[in-house]
Design a protein around this motif. Structure first.
Motif, mmCIF file in Angstrom:
data_model
loop_
_atom_site.group_PDB
_atom_site.id
_atom_site.type_symbol
_atom_site.label_atom_id
_atom_site.label_comp_id
_atom_site.label_asym_id
_atom_site.label_seq_id
_atom_site.Cartn_x
_atom_site.Cartn_y
_atom_site.Cartn_z
ATOM 1 N N LEU B 164 0.843 -1.205 0.000
ATOM 2 C CA LEU B 164 0.000 0.000 0.000
ATOM 3 C C LEU B 164 0.873 1.248 0.000
ATOM 4 N N LYS B 165 1.865 1.205 0.863
ATOM 5 C CA LYS B 165 2.860 2.260 0.866
ATOM 6 C C LYS B 165 4.083 1.612 0.228
ATOM 7 N N LYS B 166 4.492 2.093 -0.936
ATOM 8 C CA LYS B 166 5.519 1.393 -1.707
ATOM 9 C C LYS B 166 6.759 1.103 -0.851
ATOM 10 N N PRO B 167 7.059 -0.203 -0.634
ATOM 11 C CA PRO B 167 8.222 -0.539 0.195
ATOM 12 C C PRO B 167 9.509 -0.514 -0.638
ATOM 13 N N HIS B 168 10.634 -0.267 -0.005
ATOM 14 C CA HIS B 168 11.908 -0.365 -0.717
ATOM 15 C C HIS B 168 12.143 -1.814 -1.124
ATOM 16 N N VAL B 169 11.804 -2.722 -0.194
ATOM 17 C CA VAL B 169 11.937 -4.150 -0.484
ATOM 18 C C VAL B 169 10.693 -4.864 0.041
ATOM 19 N N LEU B 170 10.151 -5.761 -0.792
ATOM 20 C CA LEU B 170 9.010 -6.569 -0.372
ATOM 21 C C LEU B 170 9.511 -7.962 0.009
ATOM 22 N N LEU B 171 9.202 -8.409 1.216
ATOM 23 C CA LEU B 171 9.656 -9.720 1.688
ATOM 24 C C LEU B 171 8.480 -10.694 1.714
ATOM 25 N N LEU B 172 8.565 -11.734 0.909
ATOM 26 C CA LEU B 172 7.497 -12.735 0.865
ATOM 27 C C LEU B 172 8.062 -14.046 1.424
ATOM 28 N N ASP B 173 7.594 -14.428 2.607
ATOM 29 C CA ASP B 173 8.171 -15.585 3.281
ATOM 30 C C ASP B 173 7.259 -16.797 3.131
ATOM 31 N N GLU B 174 7.446 -17.577 2.054
ATOM 32 C CA GLU B 174 6.595 -18.740 1.781
ATOM 33 C C GLU B 174 5.128 -18.377 1.950
#
Lengths: 316, 264
Positions: B164-174
């Motif tokens: 929603l608030k553009k992240p510098h890095v998106l972390l998707l953990d499984e």
């Protein structure tokens, strides 16, 4: 057993219920919103009472004394919060430690175990001598507090406390300092308890070092009774302010029930036993209801029934 | 955008349960990189993500996000730079709060919070439009408590919240591991869409080798707390599940391969 003695006593129960309702709303914040069983309450109620009475006796204006009772409660909540978040002491134990320390502190504040305050000598905010006025003022105070809390928990700050209580992992991932919001919720909750103590001492005409003993149980009773009645009456329409209002109503119901059982012949020394039983029953009923719908014994019965039916048809 | 420089982490150091979880992990992601992370159980995939998220401090090494050294920042301070979606659909959202309230919490990630209303009228309208994009009918249930949603719906909502608030890095953990195959595919497709549309830098841990090959422009394989294989661009596109399995065997990690990876 004259029914009129009971009827005459009921307005007093309502007045008392309203004052304890403020405490119960404080308990609601920690128990329901923050998910923190805070036992500080048993100490901070007495602290509020002691501070208010000692200040009034020493000539401090009553409204200012009430504000100080609130602030003294806040301070107690701060101590529990710091013990828990900064020093890593589990919540229940942190509350117990503060509560125990407050017993001594309350004695220090008063210099004695009990300090009386006479409504004829001081312009007290409420008193059991003027019950209709006490009820009116109690309703106004509770309504104001509900309005303020409804606003507060609708703000960005209030959101952080609600998120912390429900899911602290998520809260941290959203950049919320969960330690800070825990401490703030404890401060707010115990502030309300201190306020209730300040008002209760004026109502009963004295502050007593033992006035807070078992207060958490009465607070929990009010929260739980209020929830049961709220959901029964309003169902899905029970919103946040409704829940707070029903918490106060729960406290009133609690004191009316106590009055009734006293009238039926329960001795006053057994009221705490009765309180504990009331809370245990109200906590147990929803669990047992759920368990009975979803029990292994029922499953076994059904399973046995099926086998018999099947066996029967095969034989036939 | 993300620079992980030789981070190490040992849990329960000096006890019988000592576990060297990270053994000097180094990884660099440019802006817009979508990197998938694979490896057996206990290889350090999720631990690497947790190190980036700041769940605990690393023993040594450094982590930079968008040029800022965040190694010394605690979890809630680092949240400013990161969007996170967890394996457990229950972890990413607050069950007792409304859908729109959850979104409002996420919209304020990394900002200091005040006594202003937690959600404004304008936000409600914005969220209505955003939820439509998920195509799950959630836009008509904005005042429902999140606890009433299914795992897949919660995960889709978490994804929306994380970005929603553009992240510098998106972390998707499984983040699809706990979902049924159909829902998992849908959530994965949605992840792809959100990442490409917003040109996000993302790090995705998965147990599924096929997913790891198909998604993203970069892949790393981990074993025993180290990165043992890295591929990107054209090299990655040519990879097959068999290639990856071979790499595992070469590193002696064959015993850690589990069924879901082979089936994938």
């Amino acid at each position: 057993m004259n029914i009129m003695t009971l009827v005459n006593a009921l307005p007093g129960s309502v007045a008392q219920g309203l004052i304890w309702g403020i405490l119960a709303i404080g308990v609601y914040i920690t128990y329901k919103i923050l998910d923190f069983a805070d036992l500080t309450v048993d100490g901070s109620l007495g602290t509020g009472g002691a501070v208010a009475v000692v200040l009034i006796v020493n000539g401090v204006p009553v409204p200012l004394a009430i504000v100080c009772a609130f602030l003294a409660g806040c301070l107690a909540g701060l101590v529990t919060g710091l013990l828990n978040t900064l020093l890593g002491i589990p919540g229940i134990l942190a509350g117990i430690l503060t509560q125990l320390a407050l017993y001594s502190i309350n004695l220090d504040i008063m210099g004695q175990a009990n300090t009386a305050i006479n409504v004829d000598k001081y312009p007290l905010f409420m008193s059991l001598r003027f019950i209709p006025m006490t009820i009116l003022k109690g309703v106004i105070v509770v309504a104001l507090l509900i309005a303020v809390l409804y606003w507060f928990f609708g703000t960005e700050y209030g959101f952080t406390i609600r998120a912390t209580g429900c899911n602290s992992n998520m809260a941290r991932a959203q950049g919320i300092n969960t330690k800070k919001s825990t401490v703030i919720a404890l401060i707010l909750s115990n502030g309300l308890v201190g306020l209730a103590g300040g008002l209760l001492a004026q109502y009963q005409g004295n502050a007593d070092v033992n006035m807070g003993r078992g207060a958490i149980v009465i607070g929990l009773a009010a929260v739980i009774i209020g929830e049961v009645f709220g959901e029964l009456i309003l169902g899905k329409h029970l919103n946040f302010s409704g829940r707070l209002a029903f918490t106060a109503i729960g406290a009133i119901i609690y004191f009316i029930v106590i009055q009734i059982v006293l009238w039926l012949g329960l001795s006053t020394q057994n009221t705490k036993l009765f309180s504990a039983i009331v809370v245990a029953v109200f906590l147990a009923v929803p669990y047992i209801k759920r368990a009975s719908k979803n029990s292994f014994r029922a499953a076994a019965k059904k399973s046995a029934g099926n086998v018999n039916e099947k066996g029967g048809s095969e034989n036939a | 955008m993300l620079e992980i420089n030789c981070i190490k982490k040992t849990f329960n150091a000096g006890t019988i349960n000592e576990k060297k979880a990270l053994n000097g992990v180094t990884l660099k992601l440019e802006e817009g990189d979508f990197c998938t992370v694979i490896g057996g159980n206990g290889s350090g995939k999720s631990t690497t993500l947790n190190a980036v998220a700041g769940v605990w401090p690393v023993d040594s090494g450094s982590i930079k996000i968008g040029g800022v050294d965040v190694t010394g920042l605690c979890e809630h301070k680092r949240a400013k730079y990161l969007g996170r979606v967890f394996q457990d659909p229950m972890t990413g959202t607050t069950a007792t709060m409304e859908i729109q309230e959850n979104l409002a919490l996420a919209a304020r990630r990394g900002q200091s919070r005040s006594l202003k209303w937690g959600i404004t009228k304008q936000e409600r309208e914005e969220y209505h439009e955003l939820l439509k994009m998920l195509d799950l009918g959630l836009e008509d249930r904005m005042t429902s408590k999140v606890g009433l949603l299914s795992g897949g719906q919660r995960q889709a909502l978490t994804l929306l919240m994380a970005t929603l608030k553009k992240p510098h890095v998106l972390l998707l953990d499984e983040h699809t591991a706990a979902l049924d195959p159909k829902t998992a595919a849908k959530v994965l497709e949605l992840s792809d869409k959100i990442i490409s549309e917003n040109k996000l830098t993302a790090l995705m841990v998965t147990h599924n080798m096929h997913d790891a090959i198909v998604h993203g422009n970069k892949i790393v394989m981990m074993n025993n707390g180290r990165i043992i294989f890295e591929a990107s661009g054209e090299e990655k596109k040519k990879l097959t599940v068999e290639d990856l399995l071979k790499k595992f065997e070469e590193d002696g990690g064959a015993s850690t391969i589990n069924d879901s990876m082979i089936l994938g």
